[in-house]
Design a protein around this motif. Structure first.
Motif, mmCIF file in Angstrom:
data_model
loop_
_atom_site.group_PDB
_atom_site.id
_atom_site.type_symbol
_atom_site.label_atom_id
_atom_site.label_comp_id
_atom_site.label_asym_id
_atom_site.label_seq_id
_atom_site.Cartn_x
_atom_site.Cartn_y
_atom_site.Cartn_z
ATOM 1 N N LYS A 109 -23.386 37.630 -2.149
ATOM 2 C CA LYS A 109 -22.215 37.112 -1.450
ATOM 3 C C LYS A 109 -21.541 35.938 -2.136
ATOM 4 O O LYS A 109 -20.316 35.852 -2.160
ATOM 5 C CB LYS A 109 -22.606 36.696 -0.029
ATOM 6 C CG LYS A 109 -23.067 37.842 0.856
ATOM 7 C CD LYS A 109 -23.492 37.316 2.222
ATOM 8 C CE LYS A 109 -23.983 38.460 3.110
ATOM 9 N NZ LYS A 109 -24.446 37.944 4.436
ATOM 10 N N TYR A 110 -22.304 35.002 -2.670
ATOM 11 C CA TYR A 110 -21.685 33.768 -3.140
ATOM 12 C C TYR A 110 -22.528 33.122 -4.223
ATOM 13 O O TYR A 110 -23.696 33.456 -4.428
ATOM 14 C CB TYR A 110 -21.501 32.775 -1.987
ATOM 15 C CG TYR A 110 -22.803 32.182 -1.480
ATOM 16 C CD1 TYR A 110 -23.263 30.963 -1.970
ATOM 17 C CD2 TYR A 110 -23.577 32.836 -0.520
ATOM 18 C CE1 TYR A 110 -24.463 30.404 -1.525
ATOM 19 C CE2 TYR A 110 -24.768 32.291 -0.073
ATOM 20 C CZ TYR A 110 -25.202 31.077 -0.577
ATOM 21 O OH TYR A 110 -26.395 30.545 -0.143
ATOM 22 N N THR A 111 -21.913 32.160 -4.912
ATOM 23 C CA THR A 111 -22.631 31.336 -5.879
ATOM 24 C C THR A 111 -22.000 29.956 -5.926
ATOM 25 O O THR A 111 -20.779 29.835 -5.930
ATOM 26 C CB THR A 111 -22.606 31.948 -7.285
ATOM 27 O OG1 THR A 111 -23.204 31.024 -8.211
ATOM 28 C CG2 THR A 111 -21.184 32.235 -7.752
ATOM 29 N N VAL A 112 -22.827 28.937 -5.933
ATOM 30 C CA VAL A 112 -22.318 27.575 -6.124
ATOM 31 C C VAL A 112 -22.235 27.226 -7.608
ATOM 32 O O VAL A 112 -21.633 26.227 -7.980
ATOM 33 C CB VAL A 112 -23.196 26.528 -5.404
ATOM 34 C CG1 VAL A 112 -23.169 26.746 -3.897
ATOM 35 C CG2 VAL A 112 -24.629 26.538 -5.930
ATOM 36 N N HIS A 116 -28.746 25.512 -11.951
ATOM 37 C CA HIS A 116 -29.771 26.345 -11.331
ATOM 38 C C HIS A 116 -29.659 26.213 -9.822
ATOM 39 O O HIS A 116 -29.310 25.143 -9.311
ATOM 40 C CB HIS A 116 -31.169 25.914 -11.786
ATOM 41 C CG HIS A 116 -31.304 25.784 -13.276
ATOM 42 N ND1 HIS A 116 -31.534 26.859 -14.100
ATOM 43 C CD2 HIS A 116 -31.197 24.706 -14.101
ATOM 44 C CE1 HIS A 116 -31.578 26.455 -15.360
ATOM 45 N NE2 HIS A 116 -31.384 25.154 -15.380
ATOM 46 N N VAL A 117 -29.982 27.274 -9.087
ATOM 47 C CA VAL A 117 -29.878 27.193 -7.630
ATOM 48 C C VAL A 117 -30.930 26.257 -7.044
ATOM 49 O O VAL A 117 -30.730 25.673 -5.978
ATOM 50 C CB VAL A 117 -29.978 28.591 -6.973
ATOM 51 C CG1 VAL A 117 -28.743 29.411 -7.282
ATOM 52 C CG2 VAL A 117 -31.252 29.317 -7.411
ATOM 53 N N LEU A 123 -19.801 25.235 -0.350
ATOM 54 C CA LEU A 123 -19.485 24.675 -1.663
ATOM 55 C C LEU A 123 -19.358 25.754 -2.733
ATOM 56 O O LEU A 123 -19.382 25.456 -3.928
ATOM 57 C CB LEU A 123 -20.547 23.660 -2.085
ATOM 58 C CG LEU A 123 -20.776 22.465 -1.165
ATOM 59 C CD1 LEU A 123 -21.613 21.409 -1.883
ATOM 60 C CD2 LEU A 123 -19.478 21.873 -0.660
ATOM 61 N N SER A 124 -19.185 26.990 -2.325
ATOM 62 C CA SER A 124 -19.001 28.085 -3.275
ATOM 63 C C SER A 124 -17.531 28.458 -3.375
ATOM 64 O O SER A 124 -16.773 28.316 -2.408
ATOM 65 C CB SER A 124 -19.804 29.317 -2.832
ATOM 66 O OG SER A 124 -19.243 29.884 -1.648
ATOM 67 N N PRO A 125 -17.087 28.930 -4.540
ATOM 68 C CA PRO A 125 -15.701 29.392 -4.652
ATOM 69 C C PRO A 125 -15.370 30.497 -3.662
ATOM 70 O O PRO A 125 -14.222 30.628 -3.222
ATOM 71 C CB PRO A 125 -15.619 29.900 -6.096
ATOM 72 C CG PRO A 125 -16.700 29.178 -6.815
ATOM 73 C CD PRO A 125 -17.806 28.990 -5.815
ATOM 74 N N GLN A 126 -16.366 31.290 -3.272
ATOM 75 C CA GLN A 126 -16.130 32.390 -2.345
ATOM 76 C C GLN A 126 -15.757 31.891 -0.941
ATOM 77 O O GLN A 126 -15.191 32.641 -0.146
ATOM 78 C CB GLN A 126 -17.362 33.287 -2.262
ATOM 79 C CG GLN A 126 -17.629 34.091 -3.526
ATOM 80 C CD GLN A 126 -18.176 33.267 -4.679
ATOM 81 O OE1 GLN A 126 -18.824 32.240 -4.476
ATOM 82 N NE2 GLN A 126 -17.933 33.700 -5.907
ATOM 83 N N ALA A 127 -16.069 30.627 -0.643
ATOM 84 C CA ALA A 127 -15.731 30.059 0.674
ATOM 85 C C ALA A 127 -14.356 29.408 0.680
ATOM 86 O O ALA A 127 -13.889 28.976 1.739
ATOM 87 C CB ALA A 127 -16.789 29.035 1.084
ATOM 88 N N GLY A 137 -17.331 25.648 -10.555
ATOM 89 C CA GLY A 137 -18.594 25.627 -9.849
ATOM 90 C C GLY A 137 -18.912 24.204 -9.460
ATOM 91 O O GLY A 137 -18.121 23.281 -9.669
ATOM 92 N N VAL A 138 -20.090 24.004 -8.902
ATOM 93 C CA VAL A 138 -20.485 22.684 -8.411
ATOM 94 C C VAL A 138 -20.816 21.747 -9.572
ATOM 95 O O VAL A 138 -21.457 22.142 -10.547
ATOM 96 C CB VAL A 138 -21.679 22.820 -7.454
ATOM 97 C CG1 VAL A 138 -22.428 21.508 -7.302
ATOM 98 C CG2 VAL A 138 -21.207 23.324 -6.093
#
Length: 515
Positions: free
Chosen positions: A264-267, A371-372, A472-476, A484-485
Protein backbone atom coordinates in the motif's frame (compact mmCIF):
# COMPACT_ATOMS: atom_id res chain seq x y z
CA UNK A 1 42.61 -20.43 -7.83
CA UNK A 2 38.87 -20.87 -7.27
CA UNK A 3 36.73 -18.88 -9.69
CA UNK A 4 33.60 -17.37 -8.20
CA UNK A 5 30.60 -18.62 -10.19
CA UNK A 6 28.26 -15.79 -9.23
CA UNK A 7 28.09 -12.61 -7.22
CA UNK A 8 25.19 -11.70 -4.96
CA UNK A 9 24.01 -8.20 -4.19
CA UNK A 10 21.02 -6.55 -2.53
CA UNK A 11 18.51 -4.12 -4.00
CA UNK A 12 18.00 -1.25 -3.72
CA UNK A 13 21.59 -0.16 -4.28
CA UNK A 14 20.66 3.30 -2.95
CA UNK A 15 17.96 2.79 -0.32
CA UNK A 16 15.73 5.67 0.68
CA UNK A 17 14.68 8.78 -1.22
CA UNK A 18 17.08 8.62 -4.20
CA UNK A 19 14.79 8.60 -7.26
CA UNK A 20 15.24 9.11 -11.00
CA UNK A 21 18.78 7.70 -11.24
CA UNK A 22 21.09 8.42 -14.15
CA UNK A 23 24.50 6.89 -14.68
CA UNK A 24 27.66 7.38 -16.72
CA UNK A 25 31.10 5.76 -16.93
CA UNK A 26 34.59 7.21 -17.23
CA UNK A 27 37.07 4.36 -17.61
CA UNK A 28 36.63 2.01 -14.66
CA UNK A 29 34.62 4.55 -12.66
CA UNK A 30 30.84 4.91 -12.58
CA UNK A 31 28.98 8.03 -11.46
CA UNK A 32 25.31 8.24 -10.56
CA UNK A 33 22.99 11.17 -9.82
CA UNK A 34 19.43 11.42 -8.48
CA UNK A 35 16.63 13.95 -8.12
CA UNK A 36 16.71 16.19 -5.03
CA UNK A 37 13.51 18.31 -5.34
CA UNK A 38 13.28 20.89 -2.50
CA UNK A 39 16.44 19.77 -0.71
CA UNK A 40 19.79 21.56 -0.95
CA UNK A 41 22.50 21.08 -2.12
CA UNK A 42 20.92 19.69 -5.27
CA UNK A 43 21.63 16.50 -7.20
CA UNK A 44 23.64 14.13 -4.98
CA UNK A 45 26.41 12.42 -6.93
CA UNK A 46 27.86 8.99 -6.14
CA UNK A 47 30.87 6.97 -7.27
CA UNK A 48 31.33 3.21 -7.66
CA UNK A 49 33.49 0.68 -9.46
CA UNK A 50 31.26 -2.34 -8.95
CA UNK A 51 27.81 -0.73 -9.56
CA UNK A 52 26.62 -2.19 -6.26
CA UNK A 53 28.29 -0.16 -3.52
CA UNK A 54 28.16 3.62 -3.89
CA UNK A 55 29.94 6.41 -2.05
CA UNK A 56 28.61 9.94 -2.21
CA UNK A 57 31.33 12.31 -3.42
CA UNK A 58 29.36 15.53 -3.29
CA UNK A 59 26.48 17.42 -4.88
CA UNK A 60 26.37 18.87 -8.36
CA UNK A 61 24.43 22.02 -7.40
CA UNK A 62 25.97 23.31 -4.19
CA UNK A 63 25.70 27.10 -4.37
CA UNK A 64 23.03 29.74 -4.81
CA UNK A 65 24.25 30.79 -8.26
CA UNK A 66 23.40 27.28 -9.48
CA UNK A 67 20.23 26.63 -7.52
CA UNK A 68 17.91 29.07 -5.75
CA UNK A 69 14.99 27.14 -4.26
CA UNK A 70 14.31 29.36 -1.24
CA UNK A 71 10.59 29.50 -2.00
CA UNK A 72 10.27 26.06 -3.56
CA UNK A 73 7.24 23.99 -2.62
CA UNK A 74 7.76 20.39 -1.60
CA UNK A 75 8.18 17.99 -4.54
CA UNK A 76 9.16 20.99 -6.68
CA UNK A 77 12.71 22.09 -7.39
CA UNK A 78 15.10 19.70 -9.14
CA UNK A 79 13.60 16.95 -11.30
CA UNK A 80 15.29 13.98 -12.99
CA UNK A 81 18.93 14.80 -13.75
CA UNK A 82 20.91 13.06 -16.44
CA UNK A 83 24.70 12.68 -16.20
CA UNK A 84 26.96 12.04 -19.18
CA UNK A 85 30.74 11.85 -19.75
CA UNK A 86 32.22 12.92 -23.07
CA UNK A 87 35.73 13.82 -24.19
CA UNK A 88 37.12 14.36 -20.69
CA UNK A 89 34.16 16.41 -19.42
CA UNK A 90 31.15 15.58 -17.26
CA UNK A 91 27.74 17.03 -18.05
CA UNK A 92 24.66 17.08 -15.80
CA UNK A 93 21.38 18.27 -17.31
CA UNK A 94 18.16 18.74 -15.35
CA UNK A 95 15.06 20.84 -14.71
CA UNK A 96 14.54 23.42 -11.97
CA UNK A 97 10.75 23.30 -11.91
CA UNK A 98 9.36 26.74 -11.13
CA UNK A 99 12.85 28.20 -11.46
CA UNK A 100 15.22 28.50 -14.41
CA UNK A 101 13.75 25.51 -16.25
CA UNK A 102 16.05 23.23 -18.24
CA UNK A 103 19.80 23.73 -17.93
CA UNK A 104 23.09 21.88 -17.70
CA UNK A 105 26.37 22.26 -15.84
CA UNK A 106 29.83 20.88 -16.56
CA UNK A 107 32.87 19.69 -14.60
CA UNK A 108 36.25 18.15 -15.31
CA UNK A 109 36.04 16.41 -11.90
CA UNK A 110 32.66 14.87 -10.96
CA UNK A 111 33.35 15.73 -7.31
CA UNK A 112 33.23 19.37 -8.41
CA UNK A 113 33.33 22.23 -8.71
CA UNK A 114 30.61 22.28 -11.35
CA UNK A 115 30.02 25.28 -13.58
CA UNK A 116 27.24 27.80 -13.32
CA UNK A 117 24.12 26.77 -15.24
CA UNK A 118 23.83 26.99 -19.01
CA UNK A 119 20.15 27.37 -19.88
CA UNK A 120 18.56 25.67 -22.88
CA UNK A 121 15.42 26.91 -24.58
CA UNK A 122 12.97 24.06 -25.12
CA UNK A 123 11.17 21.28 -23.31
CA UNK A 124 9.20 20.54 -20.19
CA UNK A 125 11.04 18.25 -17.76
CA UNK A 126 13.60 15.43 -17.71
CA UNK A 127 16.10 16.59 -20.37
CA UNK A 128 18.88 14.25 -21.47
CA UNK A 129 22.06 14.71 -23.51
CA UNK A 130 23.45 12.43 -26.21
CA UNK A 131 26.86 12.94 -27.85
CA UNK A 132 26.90 11.37 -31.29
CA UNK A 133 29.90 10.03 -33.21
CA UNK A 134 29.79 12.92 -35.68
CA UNK A 135 30.08 15.59 -32.96
CA UNK A 136 26.40 16.48 -32.87
CA UNK A 137 24.89 16.93 -29.40
CA UNK A 138 21.21 16.15 -28.94
CA UNK A 139 18.86 17.29 -26.19
CA UNK A 140 15.98 14.85 -25.75
CA UNK A 141 13.34 16.05 -23.33
CA UNK A 142 9.76 15.54 -22.21
CA UNK A 143 7.07 17.99 -23.21
CA UNK A 144 3.32 18.12 -22.58
CA UNK A 145 1.36 16.59 -19.72
CA UNK A 146 -0.44 13.38 -18.87
CA UNK A 147 -1.67 11.60 -22.02
CA UNK A 148 -0.36 14.43 -24.18
CA UNK A 149 3.23 14.10 -22.96
CA UNK A 150 5.86 13.13 -25.52
CA UNK A 151 9.57 13.49 -26.26
CA UNK A 152 11.02 16.28 -28.35
CA UNK A 153 14.58 16.60 -29.62
CA UNK A 154 16.92 19.25 -30.97
CA UNK A 155 20.62 19.88 -31.37
CA UNK A 156 22.66 22.36 -29.34
CA UNK A 157 26.06 23.97 -29.27
CA UNK A 158 27.20 22.35 -26.04
CA UNK A 159 29.65 25.18 -25.35
CA UNK A 160 26.86 27.78 -25.16
CA UNK A 161 23.53 25.95 -24.92
CA UNK A 162 22.35 27.65 -28.13
CA UNK A 163 19.82 25.61 -30.08
CA UNK A 164 21.12 24.73 -33.54
CA UNK A 165 17.85 23.19 -34.77
CA UNK A 166 14.16 23.57 -34.05
CA UNK A 167 12.67 20.97 -31.70
CA UNK A 168 10.73 18.13 -33.28
CA UNK A 169 8.53 15.43 -31.74
CA UNK A 170 10.31 12.09 -32.01
CA UNK A 171 8.40 9.82 -29.61
CA UNK A 172 4.83 9.65 -28.33
CA UNK A 173 5.16 6.55 -26.15
CA UNK A 174 2.82 3.60 -25.88
CA UNK A 175 -0.51 5.37 -25.37
CA UNK A 176 -0.13 5.67 -21.60
CA UNK A 177 0.17 8.89 -19.63
CA UNK A 178 3.42 10.62 -18.74
CA UNK A 179 5.88 9.65 -21.42
CA UNK A 180 8.91 11.03 -19.59
CA UNK A 181 12.53 10.55 -18.59
CA UNK A 182 13.71 10.15 -22.21
CA UNK A 183 17.20 8.94 -23.07
CA UNK A 184 18.67 8.59 -26.55
CA UNK A 185 21.45 6.03 -27.07
CA UNK A 186 23.50 4.90 -30.03
CA UNK A 187 24.38 1.23 -29.67
CA UNK A 188 26.05 -0.77 -32.45
CA UNK A 189 25.04 1.87 -34.97
CA UNK A 190 21.36 1.83 -33.96
CA UNK A 191 19.60 4.71 -32.17
CA UNK A 192 17.41 3.73 -29.22
CA UNK A 193 14.88 6.03 -27.55
CA UNK A 194 13.88 4.90 -24.05
CA UNK A 195 11.30 6.52 -21.78
CA UNK A 196 9.14 5.85 -18.79
CA UNK A 197 5.37 5.63 -19.19
CA UNK A 198 2.29 5.29 -17.01
CA UNK A 199 3.18 7.71 -14.22
CA UNK A 200 5.48 6.98 -11.32
CA UNK A 201 3.12 4.62 -9.46
CA UNK A 202 1.57 1.19 -10.01
CA UNK A 203 1.37 1.55 -13.82
CA UNK A 204 4.99 2.67 -14.13
CA UNK A 205 6.99 1.01 -16.89
CA UNK A 206 9.96 1.55 -19.20
CA UNK A 207 9.46 1.38 -22.96
CA UNK A 208 11.86 1.53 -25.90
CA UNK A 209 12.09 2.14 -29.63
CA UNK A 210 14.85 2.02 -32.24
CA UNK A 211 15.72 3.61 -35.55
CA UNK A 212 18.56 4.14 -38.01
CA UNK A 213 18.17 7.91 -37.46
CA UNK A 214 18.36 9.93 -34.22
CA UNK A 215 15.07 11.58 -35.20
CA UNK A 216 13.29 8.35 -36.06
CA UNK A 217 10.80 7.16 -37.00
CA UNK A 218 11.27 4.72 -34.14
CA UNK A 219 10.05 1.14 -34.18
CA UNK A 220 8.54 0.56 -30.74
CA UNK A 221 8.96 -2.73 -28.91
CA UNK A 222 5.32 -3.76 -28.28
CA UNK A 223 5.85 -4.49 -24.59
CA UNK A 224 7.75 -2.81 -21.74
CA UNK A 225 11.37 -3.72 -21.10
CA UNK A 226 10.85 -3.07 -17.38
CA UNK A 227 7.74 -3.20 -15.18
CA UNK A 228 6.26 -5.04 -12.20
CA UNK A 229 2.71 -3.75 -12.55
CA UNK A 230 1.22 -7.24 -12.95
CA UNK A 231 3.24 -9.00 -10.25
CA UNK A 232 3.04 -9.43 -6.48
CA UNK A 233 6.70 -8.52 -6.13
CA UNK A 234 7.71 -6.55 -3.02
CA UNK A 235 9.29 -4.08 -5.47
CA UNK A 236 6.81 -1.96 -7.42
CA UNK A 237 6.57 1.22 -9.53
CA UNK A 238 9.62 0.22 -11.59
CA UNK A 239 10.72 2.62 -14.32
CA UNK A 240 12.65 5.79 -15.15
CA UNK A 241 15.71 3.78 -16.19
CA UNK A 242 19.14 4.56 -17.61
CA UNK A 243 21.44 2.10 -19.40
CA UNK A 244 25.20 1.69 -19.07
CA UNK A 245 27.81 -0.62 -20.57
CA UNK A 246 30.63 -1.66 -18.27
CA UNK A 247 34.27 -2.31 -19.15
CA UNK A 248 33.55 -6.02 -19.67
CA UNK A 249 30.95 -5.33 -22.34
CA UNK A 250 28.10 -6.19 -19.94
CA UNK A 251 25.03 -3.97 -19.89
CA UNK A 252 23.17 -2.76 -16.81
CA UNK A 253 20.21 -0.60 -15.91
CA UNK A 254 19.62 1.67 -12.95
CA UNK A 255 16.02 2.63 -12.28
CA UNK A 256 13.61 3.67 -9.56
CA UNK A 257 11.26 1.46 -7.60
CA UNK A 258 9.55 1.32 -4.23
CA UNK A 259 9.31 -1.25 -1.46
CA UNK A 260 5.68 -1.14 -0.34
CA UNK A 261 4.42 -1.97 3.16
CA UNK A 262 1.31 -4.18 2.93
CA UNK A 263 1.34 -3.47 -0.82
CA UNK A 264 0.00 0.00 0.00
CA UNK A 265 2.57 2.61 0.95
CA UNK A 266 6.18 3.49 1.64
CA UNK A 267 7.75 6.25 3.71
CA UNK A 268 11.11 5.63 2.05
CA UNK A 269 10.04 7.12 -1.26
CA UNK A 270 11.36 5.99 -4.62
CA UNK A 271 14.72 4.24 -4.43
CA UNK A 272 17.48 3.30 -6.87
CA UNK A 273 17.71 -0.30 -8.09
CA UNK A 274 20.18 -2.15 -10.33
CA UNK A 275 19.67 -5.05 -12.73
CA UNK A 276 21.61 -6.65 -15.57
CA UNK A 277 20.39 -6.08 -19.12
CA UNK A 278 20.11 -8.96 -21.56
CA UNK A 279 19.88 -8.50 -25.32
CA UNK A 280 17.39 -10.45 -27.39
CA UNK A 281 18.45 -12.15 -30.60
CA UNK A 282 16.75 -9.43 -32.60
CA UNK A 283 18.57 -6.62 -30.78
CA UNK A 284 16.32 -5.39 -27.97
CA UNK A 285 17.56 -4.73 -24.42
CA UNK A 286 15.46 -6.45 -21.75
CA UNK A 287 15.40 -5.98 -17.98
CA UNK A 288 12.18 -7.38 -16.45
CA UNK A 289 8.77 -7.36 -18.14
CA UNK A 290 6.62 -8.67 -15.26
CA UNK A 291 8.92 -11.69 -14.96
CA UNK A 292 9.98 -10.86 -11.41
CA UNK A 293 13.66 -11.10 -12.29
CA UNK A 294 14.37 -7.85 -10.43
CA UNK A 295 14.43 -8.82 -6.78
CA UNK A 296 15.62 -7.68 -3.40
CA UNK A 297 18.42 -10.25 -3.68
CA UNK A 298 20.19 -10.60 -7.00
CA UNK A 299 22.81 -12.93 -8.48
CA UNK A 300 24.95 -12.01 -11.46
CA UNK A 301 27.91 -13.76 -13.10
CA UNK A 302 30.26 -10.84 -12.53
CA UNK A 303 30.56 -7.15 -11.77
CA UNK A 304 33.07 -4.75 -13.31
CA UNK A 305 35.17 -3.98 -10.23
CA UNK A 306 35.11 -3.64 -6.46
CA UNK A 307 34.02 -0.85 -4.11
CA UNK A 308 33.72 -0.57 -0.31
CA UNK A 309 30.32 -1.14 1.25
CA UNK A 310 28.93 2.00 2.94
CA UNK A 311 27.97 1.84 6.60
CA UNK A 312 24.31 1.37 7.54
CA UNK A 313 24.79 2.99 10.94
CA UNK A 314 26.94 5.75 12.30
CA UNK A 315 27.21 9.06 14.12
CA UNK A 316 27.87 12.59 12.95
CA UNK A 317 30.09 14.21 15.58
CA UNK A 318 30.26 17.67 13.94
CA UNK A 319 34.00 17.89 14.57
CA UNK A 320 34.84 18.99 11.01
CA UNK A 321 34.33 22.36 9.39
CA UNK A 322 32.03 20.96 6.68
CA UNK A 323 28.88 18.88 6.79
CA UNK A 324 28.99 15.28 5.54
CA UNK A 325 27.56 14.87 2.04
CA UNK A 326 24.75 12.60 3.29
CA UNK A 327 23.22 15.47 5.27
CA UNK A 328 20.92 17.89 3.52
CA UNK A 329 19.24 21.25 4.09
CA UNK A 330 15.59 21.96 3.47
CA UNK A 331 15.91 24.53 0.66
CA UNK A 332 18.82 26.97 0.62
CA UNK A 333 19.72 27.72 4.24
CA UNK A 334 19.31 31.32 5.39
CA UNK A 335 22.52 33.19 6.09
CA UNK A 336 23.51 32.71 9.72
CA UNK A 337 21.01 29.90 10.28
CA UNK A 338 23.63 27.22 10.94
CA UNK A 339 27.25 26.84 11.96
CA UNK A 340 29.86 24.23 12.80
CA UNK A 341 32.22 26.84 14.24
CA UNK A 342 30.01 28.66 16.74
CA UNK A 343 30.78 25.96 19.30
CA UNK A 344 33.44 23.45 18.19
CA UNK A 345 32.12 19.90 18.09
CA UNK A 346 28.50 21.05 17.97
CA UNK A 347 26.11 21.93 15.17
CA UNK A 348 24.27 25.16 15.88
CA UNK A 349 20.94 26.08 14.34
CA UNK A 350 19.36 29.50 14.67
CA UNK A 351 15.60 29.31 14.27
CA UNK A 352 14.18 31.25 11.34
CA UNK A 353 10.75 32.81 10.86
CA UNK A 354 9.69 29.75 8.84
CA UNK A 355 8.62 26.67 10.81
CA UNK A 356 8.29 23.09 9.68
CA UNK A 357 4.75 23.95 8.51
CA UNK A 358 5.94 26.68 6.14
CA UNK A 359 7.35 26.94 2.64
CA UNK A 360 10.50 28.94 3.27
CA UNK A 361 14.03 28.79 4.60
CA UNK A 362 13.58 26.45 7.54
CA UNK A 363 16.55 25.80 9.84
CA UNK A 364 16.70 22.06 9.20
CA UNK A 365 19.52 19.61 8.52
CA UNK A 366 18.63 15.97 7.96
CA UNK A 367 19.34 12.58 6.46
CA UNK A 368 17.17 10.39 4.26
CA UNK A 369 15.42 7.48 5.95
CA UNK A 370 16.80 4.35 4.30
CA UNK A 371 15.17 1.46 6.19
CA UNK A 372 11.70 0.87 7.60
CA UNK A 373 13.30 -0.09 10.91
CA UNK A 374 15.74 2.61 11.91
CA UNK A 375 16.34 5.12 14.71
CA UNK A 376 17.89 8.55 15.04
CA UNK A 377 18.97 10.39 18.17
CA UNK A 378 20.72 13.56 19.27
CA UNK A 379 21.71 15.61 22.30
CA UNK A 380 20.12 19.05 22.15
CA UNK A 381 20.97 22.12 24.21
CA UNK A 382 18.54 25.05 24.10
CA UNK A 383 18.70 27.71 26.78
CA UNK A 384 16.19 30.14 25.25
CA UNK A 385 13.10 31.04 27.25
CA UNK A 386 11.46 32.95 24.39
CA UNK A 387 7.91 31.79 23.79
CA UNK A 388 8.39 31.46 20.03
CA UNK A 389 11.66 29.51 20.03
CA UNK A 390 11.72 25.75 19.62
CA UNK A 391 14.22 23.11 18.51
CA UNK A 392 14.38 19.36 18.27
CA UNK A 393 14.29 16.28 16.09
CA UNK A 394 11.86 15.87 13.20
CA UNK A 395 10.76 13.15 10.79
CA UNK A 396 9.55 14.98 7.68
CA UNK A 397 7.72 14.24 4.45
CA UNK A 398 6.61 17.80 3.71
CA UNK A 399 4.99 20.90 5.28
CA UNK A 400 1.71 19.06 5.84
CA UNK A 401 3.12 15.78 7.15
CA UNK A 402 5.79 15.56 9.82
CA UNK A 403 6.36 14.52 13.44
CA UNK A 404 8.68 16.31 15.84
CA UNK A 405 9.91 16.17 19.43
CA UNK A 406 11.80 19.01 21.04
CA UNK A 407 12.29 21.71 23.63
CA UNK A 408 10.14 24.81 23.65
CA UNK A 409 7.62 26.90 25.54
CA UNK A 410 3.95 26.14 26.03
CA UNK A 411 1.58 28.32 28.01
CA UNK A 412 4.50 30.11 29.64
CA UNK A 413 6.24 26.92 30.71
CA UNK A 414 9.34 25.18 29.38
CA UNK A 415 8.37 21.77 27.99
CA UNK A 416 9.54 18.74 26.14
CA UNK A 417 6.79 18.32 23.58
CA UNK A 418 5.82 15.98 20.76
CA UNK A 419 4.04 17.41 17.74
CA UNK A 420 2.14 15.41 15.12
CA UNK A 421 1.30 17.16 11.84
CA UNK A 422 -1.06 15.27 9.55
CA UNK A 423 -2.73 16.76 6.46
CA UNK A 424 -1.55 20.19 7.51
CA UNK A 425 -3.00 20.12 11.02
CA UNK A 426 -0.53 20.20 13.94
CA UNK A 427 -1.43 18.85 17.36
CA UNK A 428 0.62 18.68 20.54
CA UNK A 429 0.37 14.96 21.13
CA UNK A 430 2.00 15.17 24.58
CA UNK A 431 4.21 17.46 26.64
CA UNK A 432 5.92 17.44 30.02
CA UNK A 433 7.28 20.40 31.96
CA UNK A 434 11.04 20.50 32.45
CA UNK A 435 13.79 22.74 33.73
CA UNK A 436 16.40 20.96 31.61
CA UNK A 437 18.38 22.91 29.05
CA UNK A 438 19.88 19.73 27.64
CA UNK A 439 17.80 16.78 26.52
CA UNK A 440 18.41 13.59 24.56
CA UNK A 441 15.91 13.04 21.77
CA UNK A 442 15.17 9.95 19.71
CA UNK A 443 12.84 8.93 16.90
CA UNK A 444 12.34 5.23 16.22
CA UNK A 445 10.81 3.87 13.02
CA UNK A 446 9.24 0.42 13.18
CA UNK A 447 7.54 -0.33 9.83
CA UNK A 448 4.08 1.04 10.70
CA UNK A 449 4.85 3.76 13.26
CA UNK A 450 7.25 6.36 14.57
CA UNK A 451 7.94 6.61 18.29
CA UNK A 452 9.09 9.94 19.75
CA UNK A 453 11.25 9.57 22.86
CA UNK A 454 13.30 11.69 25.23
CA UNK A 455 15.85 11.12 27.98
CA UNK A 456 17.44 13.41 30.55
CA UNK A 457 20.53 11.24 31.03
CA UNK A 458 20.94 9.36 27.75
CA UNK A 459 20.25 6.06 29.51
CA UNK A 460 16.61 5.90 30.51
CA UNK A 461 14.27 6.68 27.63
CA UNK A 462 10.64 7.72 27.82
CA UNK A 463 8.16 7.45 24.97
CA UNK A 464 6.26 10.71 24.65
CA UNK A 465 4.11 10.02 21.57
CA UNK A 466 3.58 7.68 18.64
CA UNK A 467 2.56 8.56 15.08
CA UNK A 468 1.48 6.18 12.33
CA UNK A 469 3.84 5.82 9.37
CA UNK A 470 1.21 5.92 6.65
CA UNK A 471 0.42 9.67 6.96
CA UNK A 472 4.09 10.36 6.16
CA UNK A 473 4.00 8.41 2.90
CA UNK A 474 3.58 9.96 -0.55
CA UNK A 475 0.58 7.66 -1.02
CA UNK A 476 -1.25 9.57 1.76
CA UNK A 477 -0.70 12.94 0.10
CA UNK A 478 -3.19 14.93 -1.92
CA UNK A 479 -1.73 15.25 -5.40
CA UNK A 480 1.75 14.18 -6.41
CA UNK A 481 4.42 13.58 -3.82
CA UNK A 482 7.83 12.69 -5.20
CA UNK A 483 9.99 12.59 -2.07
CA UNK A 484 10.47 10.25 0.87
CA UNK A 485 11.00 10.85 4.57
CA UNK A 486 13.99 12.85 5.78
CA UNK A 487 14.88 12.90 9.50
CA UNK A 488 16.81 15.72 11.00
CA UNK A 489 17.47 18.48 13.49
CA UNK A 490 15.45 21.68 13.35
CA UNK A 491 14.98 25.03 15.03
CA UNK A 492 12.36 27.71 14.52
CA UNK A 493 11.51 31.18 15.75
CA UNK A 494 7.86 30.81 14.68
CA UNK A 495 7.64 34.07 12.78
CA UNK A 496 10.92 35.70 13.75
CA UNK A 497 14.63 34.96 13.84
CA UNK A 498 15.47 33.24 17.11
CA UNK A 499 17.51 35.26 19.60
CA UNK A 500 19.44 32.21 20.77
CA UNK A 501 20.86 29.24 18.93
CA UNK A 502 20.08 25.58 19.45
CA UNK A 503 23.13 23.31 19.75
CA UNK A 504 23.30 19.65 18.71
CA UNK A 505 26.28 17.65 20.01
CA UNK A 506 25.87 14.74 17.58
CA UNK A 507 23.35 13.05 15.31
CA UNK A 508 23.19 9.26 15.45
CA UNK A 509 21.53 6.88 12.97
CA UNK A 510 21.09 3.14 13.51
CA UNK A 511 19.54 0.55 11.25
CA UNK A 512 17.06 -1.49 13.27
CA UNK A 513 17.65 0.65 16.37
CA UNK A 514 19.65 -0.02 19.51
CA UNK A 515 17.01 0.18 22.23
Amino acid sequence: MMIQSSISYSNPILPGFYPDPSITRAGDDFYLVCSSFEYFPGVPIFHSRDLIHWTQIGHVLDRMSQLDIRGCKSSGGIFAPTIRYYDGMFYMITTDVGGRGNFYVTAADPAGPWSDPISIPYGGIDPSLMFDDDGRVYVTTQQGADYDSHAIQYEIDVATGEALTEPVVIWTGDGGPWTEGPHLYKINGIYYIMTASGGTAKEHREIIGRSSSPYGPFERLPHPILTHKDTESPIQYLGHADLIEDNNGDWWAVFLGVRLVDSKYTVLGRETFLAPVSWSEDGWPMIDNNEDTVGLEMKVPRVPGSSPKPADSGRYEFDDDTLPFSLTFLRNPAEGSWSLGERPGWLSLRGQPASLNDIGQVAFIGRRQQHVKEEWSTLLELTSTQASEEAGLCVRLDEKAHYAIGLGQHEGQRVIAAYLTVKGKTEIAASIPTTAEKVYLKIQADIAKYSLLYSLDGQEWHELAVGAAYPLSPQAMEGNGFTGVVIGMYATGHGEIAREQAYFDWFDYRIGGSS
